[in-house]
Design a protein around this motif. Structure first.
Motif, PDB file in Angstrom:
ATOM      1  N   ALA A  91      99.790  52.557 -29.546  1.00 52.30           N
ATOM      2  CA  ALA A  91     100.448  52.793 -30.836  1.00 52.30           C
ATOM      3  C   ALA A  91     101.851  53.373 -30.678  1.00 52.30           C
ATOM      4  N   ASP A  92     102.128  54.019 -29.534  1.00 54.41           N
ATOM      5  CA  ASP A  92     103.440  54.600 -29.274  1.00 54.41           C
ATOM      6  C   ASP A  92     103.823  55.612 -30.356  1.00 54.41           C
ATOM      7  N   ILE A  93     102.898  56.501 -30.657  1.00 52.36           N
ATOM      8  CA  ILE A  93     103.128  57.508 -31.675  1.00 52.36           C
ATOM      9  C   ILE A  93     104.199  58.503 -31.251  1.00 52.36           C
ATOM     10  N   VAL A  94     104.284  58.754 -29.948  1.00 55.02           N
ATOM     11  CA  VAL A  94     105.286  59.708 -29.468  1.00 55.02           C
ATOM     12  C   VAL A  94     106.692  59.238 -29.828  1.00 55.02           C
ATOM     13  N   ARG A  95     106.968  57.952 -29.610  1.00 59.00           N
ATOM     14  CA  ARG A  95     108.283  57.414 -29.970  1.00 59.00           C
ATOM     15  C   ARG A  95     108.486  57.457 -31.487  1.00 59.00           C
ATOM     16  N   ALA A  96     107.443  57.172 -32.238  1.00 58.15           N
ATOM     17  CA  ALA A  96     107.552  57.199 -33.693  1.00 58.15           C
ATOM     18  C   ALA A  96     107.833  58.616 -34.190  1.00 58.15           C
ATOM     19  N   VAL A  97     107.167  59.605 -33.604  1.00 57.11           N
ATOM     20  CA  VAL A  97     107.425  60.997 -33.983  1.00 57.11           C
ATOM     21  C   VAL A  97     108.865  61.386 -33.639  1.00 57.11           C
ATOM     22  N   GLY A  98     109.331  60.955 -32.479  1.00 58.20           N
ATOM     23  CA  GLY A  98     110.716  61.231 -32.115  1.00 58.20           C
ATOM     24  C   GLY A  98     111.704  60.590 -33.070  1.00 58.20           C
ATOM     25  N   ASN A  99     111.455  59.333 -33.457  1.00 60.61           N
ATOM     26  CA  ASN A  99     112.335  58.669 -34.433  1.00 60.61           C
ATOM     27  C   ASN A  99     112.333  59.399 -35.766  1.00 60.61           C
ATOM     28  N   LYS A 249     112.118  51.369 -33.295  1.00 55.57           N
ATOM     29  CA  LYS A 249     112.805  52.317 -34.165  1.00 55.57           C
ATOM     30  C   LYS A 249     111.936  52.756 -35.340  1.00 55.57           C
ATOM     31  N   TYR A 250     110.688  52.331 -35.340  1.00 52.56           N
ATOM     32  CA  TYR A 250     109.795  52.681 -36.445  1.00 52.56           C
ATOM     33  C   TYR A 250     109.600  54.195 -36.525  1.00 52.56           C
ATOM     34  N   THR A 251     109.550  54.684 -37.755  1.00 53.93           N
ATOM     35  CA  THR A 251     109.220  56.084 -37.989  1.00 53.93           C
ATOM     36  C   THR A 251     107.697  56.247 -38.037  1.00 53.93           C
ATOM     37  N   VAL A 257     100.850  52.940 -40.590  1.00 50.05           N
ATOM     38  CA  VAL A 257     100.441  51.762 -41.355  1.00 50.05           C
ATOM     39  C   VAL A 257     100.070  50.626 -40.420  1.00 50.05           C
ATOM     40  N   ASN A 258     100.795  50.486 -39.319  1.00 53.34           N
ATOM     41  CA  ASN A 258     100.421  49.473 -38.334  1.00 53.34           C
ATOM     42  C   ASN A 258      99.033  49.739 -37.759  1.00 53.34           C
ATOM     43  N   LEU A 259      98.710  51.008 -37.562  1.00 53.36           N
ATOM     44  CA  LEU A 259      97.360  51.341 -37.127  1.00 53.36           C
ATOM     45  C   LEU A 259      96.327  50.932 -38.177  1.00 53.36           C
TER      46      LEU A 259
END
Length: 305
Positions: A91-99, A249-251, A257-259
């Motif tokens: 899911a790459d939540i870490v990148r999403a949290v950073g964005n 670049k997703y927030t 929502v993708n999940l």
């Protein structure tokens, strides 16, 4: 002939009503305190119970969450698998949290700075049409951004700011700026102009007075503007969905929502609840840290202007 006089009873009669009123006052005070604590406790429960329930559910398995009638053992079994899989999976939540942090913090800072400058202009300078312009700013607060998102997208696309975190920051700042200007204008109106006049007599210029003299008194208004902009941009979904197309670049709301839609496999409600808790943490921390400034800023906006 001497006559015996009856002892005076007036003082005793005067003391009794006083004691009675004092007792009534203490009883009324205790009643008010009891009602205050009762109302505060009920209000706290209304806000805390959903938060605590979400945190508890985030530490339960997906089977326990989706079960129609979960057993007591399922409700009392806690695991950190949801968070571990959420941050180590696809899911790459870490990148999403950073964005989301980059976008929300940048929006809060930019909104607070621009709102302070605009509020200074409306609160300190007297020019023709000042009230009309400020009224237009306030009116824009009643226009939902969903109604103008199409022309905003066309304009930002022409400027090459779509699919960009910078464009998203500018979009969020534009949407949240009217509220910030409203708060900061009232904050400047509540500060006596004599303070700034004294600073000018001592040789301070406009920016020096604003930064060194007025800034401590403007902290509640600036914190209110920044906190409001941060919370609005941190949880916003439609604008991010419209302006962003690159999944890198997703927030955080878009990734969640993708999940939910199953883009990363079968829907796991444990992941969703854990993601909601992750999204909730910065909001709770910031609100608790800036609560007194936030309340003071809103109160100044309620009594001025």
């Amino acid at each position: 002939m001497a006559t015996m006089t009856e002892p005076a009873t007036a003082p005793a009669e005067q003391v009794r009503p006083g004691r009675r009123s004092e007792a009534n006052g203490r009883a009324e005070s205790r009643t008010k305190v009891t009602l205050y604590w009762l109302g505060g406790t009920l209000a706290a429960l209304v806000f805390l119970v959903p938060l605590v329930w979400s945190v508890l559910r985030s530490f339960q398995s997906n089977d326990a969450i989706v079960a129609t009638t979960p057993s007591l053992s399922d409700l009392m079994t806690f695991t950190g698998e949801n968070f571990r899989s959420l941050f180590t999976g696809d899911a790459d939540i870490v990148r999403a949290v950073g964005n989301s942090l980059v976008v929300a913090v940048s929006t809060a800072v930019l909104t607070a700075v621009l709102a302070t400058l605009a509020g200074y202009g409306f609160g300190r300078f007297r020019f023709r049409g000042r009230n009309v312009l400020f009224g237009l700013v306030v009116v824009t607060m009643m226009v939902p951004f969903q109604a103008i998102i199409t022309p905003l997208y066309l304009q930002m696309n022409a400027m090459g700011l779509t699919d960009s975190r910078l464009g998203l920051v500018l979009f969020y700042s534009t949407v949240n700026l009217p509220f910030g200007v409203f708060v900061m204008r009232n904050a400047f109106e509540s500060i006596p102009s004599e303070i700034e006049d004294s600073a000018r007599v001592d040789g301070a210029g406009t920016m020096r007075s604003l930064v060194s003299v007025l800034r401590p008194m403007l902290v509640p208004g600036m914190a209110t503007s920044a906190l409001y902009a941060f919370l609005a941009s941190w949880t916003e979904f439609l604008g991010a969905l419209t302006f962003l197309t690159d999944d890198r670049k997703y927030t955080l709301p878009l990734s969640l929502v993708n999940l939910q839609s199953g883009a990363y496999g079968a829907v796991n409600f444990g992941y969703l609840v854990a993601g909601a808790v992750v999204a909730m943490i910065p909001c709770v921390i910031l609100y608790v840290a800036l609560q007194r400034f936030y309340v003071a800023g809103l109160a100044s906006g309620a009594v001025k202007g």
